[in-house]
Design a protein around this motif. Sequence first.
Motif, short mmCIF file in Angstrom:
data_model
loop_
_atom_site.label_atom_id
_atom_site.label_comp_id
_atom_site.label_asym_id
_atom_site.label_seq_id
_atom_site.Cartn_x
_atom_site.Cartn_y
_atom_site.Cartn_z
N ARG A 128 -35.35 132.09 -7.40
CA ARG A 128 -34.39 131.12 -7.96
C ARG A 128 -34.57 130.93 -9.45
O ARG A 128 -33.63 130.60 -10.16
CB ARG A 128 -34.53 129.77 -7.26
N HIS A 129 -35.79 131.13 -9.94
CA HIS A 129 -36.07 130.89 -11.36
C HIS A 129 -35.90 132.11 -12.24
O HIS A 129 -36.12 132.03 -13.44
CB HIS A 129 -37.49 130.30 -11.50
N LEU A 130 -35.51 133.24 -11.66
CA LEU A 130 -35.30 134.45 -12.47
C LEU A 130 -33.95 134.40 -13.18
O LEU A 130 -32.95 133.99 -12.59
CB LEU A 130 -35.34 135.70 -11.59
N ASP A 131 -33.93 134.84 -14.41
CA ASP A 131 -32.65 134.97 -15.11
C ASP A 131 -32.05 136.34 -14.81
O ASP A 131 -32.67 137.18 -14.13
CB ASP A 131 -32.81 134.72 -16.62
N GLY A 132 -30.86 136.59 -15.31
CA GLY A 132 -30.15 137.84 -15.01
C GLY A 132 -30.92 139.08 -15.43
O GLY A 132 -30.95 140.08 -14.71
N ALA A 133 -31.56 139.03 -16.58
CA ALA A 133 -32.32 140.19 -17.05
C ALA A 133 -33.49 140.49 -16.13
O ALA A 133 -33.77 141.66 -15.83
CB ALA A 133 -32.82 139.95 -18.48
N ALA A 134 -34.16 139.45 -15.64
CA ALA A 134 -35.31 139.65 -14.75
C ALA A 134 -34.88 140.27 -13.42
O ALA A 134 -35.57 141.14 -12.89
CB ALA A 134 -36.03 138.33 -14.52
N TRP A 135 -33.75 139.82 -12.88
CA TRP A 135 -33.25 140.38 -11.61
C TRP A 135 -33.02 141.88 -11.73
O TRP A 135 -33.22 142.62 -10.77
CB TRP A 135 -31.93 139.71 -11.21
N ASP A 136 -32.58 142.32 -12.89
CA ASP A 136 -32.19 143.72 -13.07
C ASP A 136 -33.29 144.61 -13.64
O ASP A 136 -33.11 145.82 -13.70
CB ASP A 136 -30.96 143.79 -13.97
N ARG A 137 -34.42 144.02 -14.04
CA ARG A 137 -35.50 144.83 -14.59
C ARG A 137 -36.01 145.82 -13.55
O ARG A 137 -36.09 145.51 -12.38
CB ARG A 137 -36.63 143.91 -15.03
N LEU A 138 -36.37 147.00 -14.03
CA LEU A 138 -36.92 148.04 -13.14
C LEU A 138 -38.42 148.15 -13.35
O LEU A 138 -38.92 148.07 -14.46
CB LEU A 138 -36.28 149.40 -13.44
N GLY A 139 -39.11 148.35 -12.24
CA GLY A 139 -40.53 148.63 -12.25
C GLY A 139 -40.79 149.84 -11.37
O GLY A 139 -39.92 150.25 -10.60
N LEU A 140 -41.97 150.41 -11.50
CA LEU A 140 -42.30 151.60 -10.72
C LEU A 140 -43.31 151.27 -9.63
O LEU A 140 -44.30 150.60 -9.87
CB LEU A 140 -42.89 152.69 -11.62
N VAL A 141 -43.02 151.76 -8.44
CA VAL A 141 -43.95 151.68 -7.31
C VAL A 141 -44.09 153.09 -6.78
O VAL A 141 -43.10 153.70 -6.36
CB VAL A 141 -43.46 150.73 -6.20
N GLY A 142 -45.31 153.60 -6.83
CA GLY A 142 -45.54 154.97 -6.37
C GLY A 142 -44.67 155.98 -7.10
O GLY A 142 -44.27 156.99 -6.53
N GLY A 143 -44.33 155.67 -8.36
CA GLY A 143 -43.52 156.57 -9.16
C GLY A 143 -42.02 156.41 -8.99
O GLY A 143 -41.25 157.11 -9.64
N HIS A 144 -41.57 155.49 -8.14
CA HIS A 144 -40.14 155.29 -7.89
C HIS A 144 -39.67 153.98 -8.52
O HIS A 144 -40.32 152.94 -8.35
CB HIS A 144 -39.85 155.26 -6.39
N PRO A 145 -38.52 153.99 -9.20
CA PRO A 145 -38.02 152.76 -9.80
C PRO A 145 -37.46 151.80 -8.74
O PRO A 145 -36.81 152.22 -7.78
CB PRO A 145 -36.90 153.24 -10.73
N ASN A 146 -37.77 150.52 -8.92
CA ASN A 146 -37.26 149.47 -8.04
C ASN A 146 -36.98 148.24 -8.90
O ASN A 146 -37.85 147.81 -9.67
CB ASN A 146 -38.29 149.10 -6.98
N ALA A 147 -35.79 147.69 -8.76
CA ALA A 147 -35.43 146.47 -9.48
C ALA A 147 -36.02 145.26 -8.78
O ALA A 147 -36.20 145.26 -7.55
CB ALA A 147 -33.91 146.34 -9.56
N ALA A 148 -36.27 144.22 -9.54
CA ALA A 148 -36.73 142.96 -8.94
C ALA A 148 -35.73 142.52 -7.87
O ALA A 148 -36.13 142.04 -6.80
CB ALA A 148 -36.88 141.90 -10.02
N ARG A 149 -34.45 142.69 -8.12
CA ARG A 149 -33.41 142.34 -7.16
C ARG A 149 -33.63 143.03 -5.81
O ARG A 149 -33.46 142.44 -4.75
CB ARG A 149 -32.06 142.75 -7.74
N ALA A 150 -34.03 144.30 -5.88
CA ALA A 150 -34.22 145.06 -4.65
C ALA A 150 -35.29 144.43 -3.78
O ALA A 150 -35.18 144.42 -2.55
CB ALA A 150 -34.58 146.51 -4.98
N TRP A 151 -36.35 143.88 -4.40
CA TRP A 151 -37.44 143.31 -3.61
C TRP A 151 -36.99 142.11 -2.80
O TRP A 151 -37.48 141.89 -1.69
CB TRP A 151 -38.64 142.98 -4.50
#
Length: 176
Positions: A128-151
């Motif tokens: 609930r406290h994430l802004d739009g940019a945070a929701w869409d940021r990508l990070g890598l897990v095991g070499g694969h990109p995943n957005a915060a939104r996806a989690w």
Amino acid sequence: MSSVRPVSGTFSLHFAPYIALVTEPDVLAVLDTQGPAFDTALRRLPAAAARSRYAEGKWSVAQVVGHVVDCERVFGYRALATARGEKATLPSFDEDAYAAAAGHDDCPLDELLDELAALRRSHVLMFRHLDGAAWDRLGLVGGHPNAARAWAFVMAGHLRHHANVLRERYGVAVEA
């Protein structure tokens, strides 16, 4: 922002089946409400049923719930790290190794459910406290990109998946 589904390229295909289980328009509403339904059904189980397995070598009901707790914790950390812009690749994890080391069959089911409820509540507040940019940021897990939104969608879909398993294979009348 919680009503926007993750799109291809913003999550690992490994998680696509979980994301697909979330068809509602607002993932935060799902995250907020699915826990109590899951919790209520499982708290009614006798202690012996919590240790039951549907087949030899399969996890007990308590181990399934413990696995959900472990994953909620891991997915929550991944969401936080991604939302905050972590640049390091986050590790994968072996769910079977975690389950073997956890000792969830020795934990009272009520305590596992309390732990899951506390984790879920903290994750709902975090999202609930994430802004739009945070929701869409990508990070890598095991070499694969995943957005915060996806989690957020993975968390909701993962719980729903295991509710389906508990209902279909263990005969536990649980919803998520």
